[in-house]
Design a protein around this motif. Sequence first.
Motif, PDB file in Angstrom:
ATOM      1  N   GLY A 228      32.539  80.161 -43.969  1.00 52.26           N
ATOM      2  CA  GLY A 228      31.926  81.483 -44.062  1.00 52.26           C
ATOM      3  C   GLY A 228      32.485  82.279 -45.224  1.00 52.26           C
ATOM      4  O   GLY A 228      33.635  82.076 -45.625  1.00 52.26           O
ATOM      5  N   TYR A 229      31.663  83.135 -45.785  1.00 58.13           N
ATOM      6  CA  TYR A 229      32.076  84.023 -46.861  1.00 58.13           C
ATOM      7  C   TYR A 229      31.611  85.431 -46.510  1.00 58.13           C
ATOM      8  O   TYR A 229      30.513  85.625 -45.971  1.00 58.13           O
ATOM      9  N   LEU A 230      32.458  86.396 -46.809  1.00 60.64           N
ATOM     10  CA  LEU A 230      32.179  87.780 -46.445  1.00 60.64           C
ATOM     11  C   LEU A 230      30.837  88.233 -46.999  1.00 60.64           C
ATOM     12  O   LEU A 230      30.556  88.081 -48.183  1.00 60.64           O
ATOM     13  N   GLY A 231      30.000  88.763 -46.116  1.00 56.43           N
ATOM     14  CA  GLY A 231      28.695  89.263 -46.529  1.00 56.43           C
ATOM     15  C   GLY A 231      27.663  88.189 -46.762  1.00 56.43           C
ATOM     16  O   GLY A 231      26.612  88.462 -47.348  1.00 56.43           O
ATOM     17  N   CYS A 232      27.943  86.940 -46.330  1.00 54.94           N
ATOM     18  CA  CYS A 232      27.029  85.825 -46.575  1.00 54.94           C
ATOM     19  C   CYS A 232      26.605  85.153 -45.272  1.00 54.94           C
ATOM     20  O   CYS A 232      27.404  85.009 -44.343  1.00 54.94           O
ATOM     21  N   GLU A 233      25.353  84.728 -45.241  1.00 58.65           N
ATOM     22  CA  GLU A 233      24.803  84.020 -44.088  1.00 58.65           C
ATOM     23  C   GLU A 233      24.270  82.663 -44.544  1.00 58.65           C
ATOM     24  O   GLU A 233      23.486  82.588 -45.491  1.00 58.65           O
ATOM     25  N   PRO A 234      24.691  81.554 -43.910  1.00 60.17           N
ATOM     26  CA  PRO A 234      24.195  80.235 -44.318  1.00 60.17           C
ATOM     27  C   PRO A 234      22.713  80.070 -43.982  1.00 60.17           C
ATOM     28  O   PRO A 234      22.287  80.367 -42.867  1.00 60.17           O
ATOM     29  N   LEU A 235      21.936  79.592 -44.957  1.00 59.43           N
ATOM     30  CA  LEU A 235      20.496  79.407 -44.756  1.00 59.43           C
ATOM     31  C   LEU A 235      20.091  77.942 -44.685  1.00 59.43           C
ATOM     32  O   LEU A 235      19.163  77.581 -43.948  1.00 59.43           O
ATOM     33  N   GLN A 236      20.774  77.089 -45.461  1.00 60.35           N
ATOM     34  CA  GLN A 236      20.360  75.685 -45.507  1.00 60.35           C
ATOM     35  C   GLN A 236      21.543  74.795 -45.869  1.00 60.35           C
ATOM     36  O   GLN A 236      22.388  75.154 -46.690  1.00 60.35           O
ATOM     37  N   PHE A 237      21.566  73.636 -45.225  1.00 63.09           N
ATOM     38  CA  PHE A 237      22.576  72.612 -45.509  1.00 63.09           C
ATOM     39  C   PHE A 237      21.859  71.378 -46.033  1.00 63.09           C
ATOM     40  O   PHE A 237      20.884  70.907 -45.442  1.00 63.09           O
ATOM     41  N   TRP A 238      22.330  70.847 -47.170  1.00 60.96           N
ATOM     42  CA  TRP A 238      21.715  69.672 -47.799  1.00 60.96           C
ATOM     43  C   TRP A 238      22.827  68.684 -48.113  1.00 60.96           C
ATOM     44  O   TRP A 238      23.853  69.055 -48.683  1.00 60.96           O
ATOM     45  N   THR A 239      22.660  67.438 -47.732  1.00 60.02           N
ATOM     46  CA  THR A 239      23.693  66.454 -48.022  1.00 60.02           C
ATOM     47  C   THR A 239      23.082  65.106 -48.380  1.00 60.02           C
ATOM     48  O   THR A 239      22.002  64.750 -47.885  1.00 60.02           O
TER      49      THR A 239
ATOM     50  N   SER B  35      25.866  53.621 -53.290  1.00 58.65           N
ATOM     51  CA  SER B  35      26.797  53.991 -54.369  1.00 58.65           C
ATOM     52  C   SER B  35      26.083  54.465 -55.622  1.00 58.65           C
ATOM     53  O   SER B  35      26.477  55.460 -56.233  1.00 58.65           O
ATOM     54  N   GLY B  36      25.053  53.703 -56.027  1.00 60.32           N
ATOM     55  CA  GLY B  36      24.380  53.988 -57.286  1.00 60.32           C
ATOM     56  C   GLY B  36      23.908  55.425 -57.394  1.00 60.32           C
ATOM     57  O   GLY B  36      24.062  56.066 -58.437  1.00 60.32           O
ATOM     58  N   ALA B  37      23.325  55.940 -56.329  1.00 61.70           N
ATOM     59  CA  ALA B  37      22.808  57.312 -56.358  1.00 61.70           C
ATOM     60  C   ALA B  37      23.941  58.335 -56.371  1.00 61.70           C
ATOM     61  O   ALA B  37      23.900  59.312 -57.128  1.00 61.70           O
ATOM     62  N   LEU B  38      24.978  58.110 -55.541  1.00 65.05           N
ATOM     63  CA  LEU B  38      26.068  59.091 -55.460  1.00 65.05           C
ATOM     64  C   LEU B  38      26.831  59.200 -56.773  1.00 65.05           C
ATOM     65  O   LEU B  38      27.111  60.312 -57.252  1.00 65.05           O
TER      66      LEU B  38
ATOM     67  N   SER C  92      34.218  55.948 -52.001  1.00 68.16           N
ATOM     68  CA  SER C  92      34.598  55.196 -50.813  1.00 68.16           C
ATOM     69  C   SER C  92      33.358  54.971 -49.948  1.00 68.16           C
ATOM     70  O   SER C  92      32.301  55.562 -50.185  1.00 68.16           O
ATOM     71  N   PHE C  93      33.466  54.105 -48.966  1.00 70.82           N
ATOM     72  CA  PHE C  93      32.411  54.044 -47.960  1.00 70.82           C
ATOM     73  C   PHE C  93      32.233  55.453 -47.390  1.00 70.82           C
ATOM     74  O   PHE C  93      33.200  56.197 -47.188  1.00 70.82           O
ATOM     75  N   GLY C  94      30.979  55.834 -47.125  1.00 71.68           N
ATOM     76  CA  GLY C  94      30.732  57.146 -46.532  1.00 71.68           C
ATOM     77  C   GLY C  94      30.817  58.314 -47.495  1.00 71.68           C
ATOM     78  O   GLY C  94      30.724  59.473 -47.075  1.00 71.68           O
ATOM     79  N   THR C  95      30.992  58.050 -48.796  1.00 75.28           N
ATOM     80  CA  THR C  95      31.062  59.138 -49.777  1.00 75.28           C
ATOM     81  C   THR C  95      29.873  60.086 -49.617  1.00 75.28           C
ATOM     82  O   THR C  95      28.745  59.651 -49.375  1.00 75.28           O
ATOM     83  N   ASN C  96      30.121  61.371 -49.776  1.00 78.82           N
ATOM     84  CA  ASN C  96      29.032  62.335 -49.584  1.00 78.82           C
ATOM     85  C   ASN C  96      29.185  63.555 -50.468  1.00 78.82           C
ATOM     86  O   ASN C  96      30.293  63.969 -50.802  1.00 78.82           O
TER      87      ASN C  96
ATOM     88  N   PHE D 239      21.686  85.277 -53.708  1.00 79.32           N
ATOM     89  CA  PHE D 239      21.716  83.963 -53.070  1.00 79.32           C
ATOM     90  C   PHE D 239      22.800  83.147 -53.769  1.00 79.32           C
ATOM     91  O   PHE D 239      22.896  83.146 -54.996  1.00 79.32           O
ATOM     92  N   LYS D 240      23.610  82.467 -52.988  1.00 80.48           N
ATOM     93  CA  LYS D 240      24.710  81.695 -53.556  1.00 80.48           C
ATOM     94  C   LYS D 240      24.743  80.300 -52.955  1.00 80.48           C
ATOM     95  O   LYS D 240      24.193  80.056 -51.876  1.00 80.48           O
ATOM     96  N   ILE D 241      25.409  79.391 -53.678  1.00 85.38           N
ATOM     97  CA  ILE D 241      25.470  78.004 -53.222  1.00 85.38           C
ATOM     98  C   ILE D 241      26.901  77.485 -53.356  1.00 85.38           C
ATOM     99  O   ILE D 241      27.597  77.777 -54.331  1.00 85.38           O
ATOM    100  N   ALA D 242      27.338  76.749 -52.337  1.00 83.44           N
ATOM    101  CA  ALA D 242      28.658  76.126 -52.348  1.00 83.44           C
ATOM    102  C   ALA D 242      28.488  74.613 -52.320  1.00 83.44           C
ATOM    103  O   ALA D 242      27.634  74.088 -51.603  1.00 83.44           O
ATOM    104  N   GLY D 243      29.274  73.899 -53.126  1.00 81.07           N
ATOM    105  CA  GLY D 243      29.204  72.447 -53.172  1.00 81.07           C
ATOM    106  C   GLY D 243      30.428  71.809 -52.539  1.00 81.07           C
ATOM    107  O   GLY D 243      31.537  72.356 -52.606  1.00 81.07           O
ATOM    108  N   TYR D 244      30.227  70.646 -51.936  1.00 82.12           N
ATOM    109  CA  TYR D 244      31.315  69.930 -51.264  1.00 82.12           C
ATOM    110  C   TYR D 244      31.230  68.441 -51.615  1.00 82.12           C
ATOM    111  O   TYR D 244      30.158  67.844 -51.577  1.00 82.12           O
TER     112      TYR D 244
END
Length: 420
Positions: free
Chosen positions: A60-71, A315-318, A356-360, A372-377
Amino acid sequence: MGATMAGLRVVISLNFFVIFSTIFTLSHEECLLEKSNYTQYLGAKTPYRVRMNTNMDPIGYLGCEPLQFWTIIRHGTRYPSSKVIRNMMKNLPLLKDKILGSYNEGKGELCEYEADLFTEWTLKVEEANEKQLAHEGEDEMKDLGERWLQRLPSLLTESYDNNSYEFRHTATQRTALSARSFAIGLFGRHKAAHVWYPQPIAKDPLIRFYKLCSRWKKDVDKNPASLVEKLKFKETQEMKAVVQRVSIKLGLNSLTYDDIHLMFITCGFETAWNKYSKSPWCAAFSEEDLKLLDFKSIASGKGSQKKGIFYFTHSGALLKLISLLGLYKDEETLRSDNFDDLKYLKRRWRVSYLDSFGTNLAFVLFRCSDDFKIAGYHQERPFIFPGCDATPCSLSKVRNLYRDAVFMCEFDQTCSLARS
């Protein structure tokens, strides 16, 4: 006098026993601990459990509401290809017998614990398992779904409906089962049974796009020249030293590079398959050896109102997406002759970490009070987009950073063989 001498002999015997026991204990501990970090250097076969982020605090970030998760997620731990399995079945039992034979003759540097691992070892994979998701891979995906649910409880609710979530996987058993396992972690086994998956496409233009790129197939995938640095590295003094060190450790004089490579591959797969036991084949390598082998393995749109979008690929896509984002760039190009230089400069592009296996990769879109803001992981840990000062970053700024890649990409022109 006799009693004194007898007492002295007892003391000497006790001291000898203590010293001997201490030496034995230390050597046994060294045997176990010298490879304590070996799971960190297994290239693309590195198990995801050594990369995952166990912190499940709500995001969470102050003043922000999550709208969408993409992985976008690489499938979990899988079994080898049929070619590798056949190689394992043919050569590993013979190598095992040679290694134990040398150990029993007092040759080599295996400790008793490592020799016991070899004695008990049998190959636990059949050709029918080729490239299928292992049980460990199912657990990786289920646990990954559970962790994201804990981090985004207001967005990724356990209540599932097809209008709110989108799943997509390639036409392989390992990505299909990865998607289903992730859904179980996210929604629970009962609700996950109702998740709808579109019919997978053999060469998916979105999540396996490179398979449709003729130029990539000709100039990279099927081109021996693309492996030139990898092949050169195989012939360097560093790699020859690895073969020599492993030969000394195992007490064998006839080991080849191919033997070493097969041991490395087996070490990686068996470590990934089973978190509760150690592969004896890892005992052949020092941490330095594994770092060198890891280095060799890498010298080589539309808007949506959905709450969650989950893609399962390979792997190729990631790796291509990580590269496009500009993450983990090294100042110097990886070559066969600069392992030592990059080692001291803390090389950033490391397949053991990146792939690694399971890389995301994951992205969370927020509606904040000012923008609107975006966070990457990556591997469930936040990263800062190159060109941004912090995370989350303004969505308009991120779109501008990657404008050419997103809006100016001429796929057909780029992939045309006429450009080769």
